[in-house]
Design a protein around this motif. Structure first.
Motif, PDB file in Angstrom:
ATOM      1  N   SER A 129       0.860  -1.182   0.000  1.00 39.77           N
ATOM      2  CA  SER A 129       0.000   0.000   0.000  1.00 39.77           C
ATOM      3  C   SER A 129       0.894   1.229   0.000  1.00 39.77           C
ATOM      4  CB  SER A 129      -0.890  -0.008   1.237  1.00 39.77           C
ATOM      5  OG  SER A 129      -1.427   1.267   1.468  1.00 39.77           O
ATOM      6  N   SER A 130       0.494   2.249  -0.748  1.00 43.68           N
ATOM      7  CA  SER A 130       1.282   3.487  -0.747  1.00 43.68           C
ATOM      8  C   SER A 130       1.218   4.168   0.623  1.00 43.68           C
ATOM      9  CB  SER A 130       0.799   4.432  -1.842  1.00 43.68           C
ATOM     10  OG  SER A 130      -0.565   4.708  -1.674  1.00 43.68           O
ATOM     11  N   PHE A 131       0.186   3.881   1.416  1.00 41.42           N
ATOM     12  CA  PHE A 131       0.050   4.484   2.743  1.00 41.42           C
ATOM     13  C   PHE A 131       0.733   3.679   3.839  1.00 41.42           C
ATOM     14  CE2 PHE A 131      -3.849   5.989   0.557  1.00 41.42           C
ATOM     15  CZ  PHE A 131      -3.545   7.349   0.559  1.00 41.42           C
ATOM     16  N   PHE A 132       0.645   2.340   3.766  1.00 41.05           N
ATOM     17  CA  PHE A 132       1.108   1.491   4.856  1.00 41.05           C
ATOM     18  C   PHE A 132       2.329   0.642   4.520  1.00 41.05           C
ATOM     19  CE2 PHE A 132      -3.545   1.939   5.343  1.00 41.05           C
ATOM     20  CZ  PHE A 132      -3.547   2.685   6.505  1.00 41.05           C
ATOM     21  N   GLY A 133       2.825   0.728   3.295  1.00 39.79           N
ATOM     22  CA  GLY A 133       3.974  -0.086   2.903  1.00 39.79           C
ATOM     23  C   GLY A 133       3.547  -1.521   2.616  1.00 39.79           C
ATOM     24  N   ASP A 134       4.466  -2.466   2.830  1.00 43.74           N
ATOM     25  CA  ASP A 134       4.166  -3.872   2.594  1.00 43.74           C
ATOM     26  C   ASP A 134       3.167  -4.377   3.633  1.00 43.74           C
ATOM     27  OD1 ASP A 134       5.946  -3.750   0.543  1.00 43.74           O
ATOM     28  OD2 ASP A 134       7.518  -4.928   1.522  1.00 43.74           O
ATOM     29  N   LEU A 135       2.079  -4.965   3.161  1.00 42.56           N
ATOM     30  CA  LEU A 135       1.030  -5.454   4.051  1.00 42.56           C
ATOM     31  C   LEU A 135       1.206  -6.928   4.377  1.00 42.56           C
ATOM     32  CD1 LEU A 135      -2.009  -3.685   2.385  1.00 42.56           C
ATOM     33  CD2 LEU A 135      -0.773  -2.988   4.448  1.00 42.56           C
ATOM     34  N   VAL A 136       1.469  -7.729   3.347  1.00 41.51           N
ATOM     35  CA  VAL A 136       1.621  -9.161   3.565  1.00 41.51           C
ATOM     36  C   VAL A 136       2.413  -9.758   2.399  1.00 41.51           C
ATOM     37  CG1 VAL A 136      -0.549  -9.799   2.423  1.00 41.51           C
ATOM     38  CG2 VAL A 136       0.382 -11.294   4.175  1.00 41.51           C
TER      39      VAL A 136
END
Length: 184
Positions: free
Chosen positions: A85-92
């Motif tokens: 995500s551009s907001f949260f970085g790597d999610l999974v």
């Protein structure tokens, strides 16, 4: 070639709107079962740039049922996939290495190459037609069939009847819009 006939038949079993990977795959599956149909697309020919990049083991199994294999279109097994995500970085990050029922869990592929093979396969069937430069204008549900209006590249209307109308026309589906369905 039955790709650029002047007019679609007046009565068919199935009309598929959209000649991308989904529409071509479904057309081929139905053609193998002897169903009479037409697949139409508003473009002049297959789209020359990839929009999809990965397939799972179930998609590969379906292509093999159609008679396509790794020799027909190149694919590369993917060992892992990371959702970002551009907001949260790597999610999974998912481990996609290995196989299920002899097929790789996930592969990358080149969509125009796959569409070319699906198109060639479809054109080998006599009971299914592929018509480009045809746009769905409207349809009417008559209970036991659909009356469909198509428009060709010259602006001429073509009417046909089908038992089933299938929208495989992507994210901006006119079929879905005419049916009043949202894309959330």
């Amino acid at each position: 070639s039955n790709t650029f006939k002047k007019k679609p038949p007046k009565k068919i079993d199935v009309l598929i709107v959209g000649a991308g990977p989904v529409g071509l795959t479904l057309s081929n599956l139905l053609a193998l079962k002897g169903i009479k149909g037409v697949c139409v697309d508003k473009l002049e020919d297959s789209y020359s740039f990839p929009r999809a990049i990965s397939l799972d083991n179930d998609a590969l199994r379906i292509f093999y049922q159609l008679g396509l294999s790794e020799r027909d279109f190149n694919f590369l097994p993917l060992k892992e996939v990371t959702f970002s995500s551009s907001f949260f970085g790597d999610l999974v990050t998912l481990n996609t290495s290995g196989s299920i029922d002899t097929f790789p869990k996930l592969v990358s592929f080149y969509q125009p190459e796959l569409e070319k093979k699906l198109k060639e396969k479809l054109l080998s069937h006599k009971n299914f037609e592929l018509l480009y430069k045809r746009t769905l204008k409207d349809y009417r549900d008559r209970g036991d069939h659909y009356e469909v209006s198509l428009v060709d590249e010259k602006g001429q209307n073509h009417e046909l009847n089908c038992l089933y109308l299938i929208g495989a026309d992507g994210a901006h589906s006119l079929v879905r819009k005419l049916e009043g369905l949202n894309f959330d």
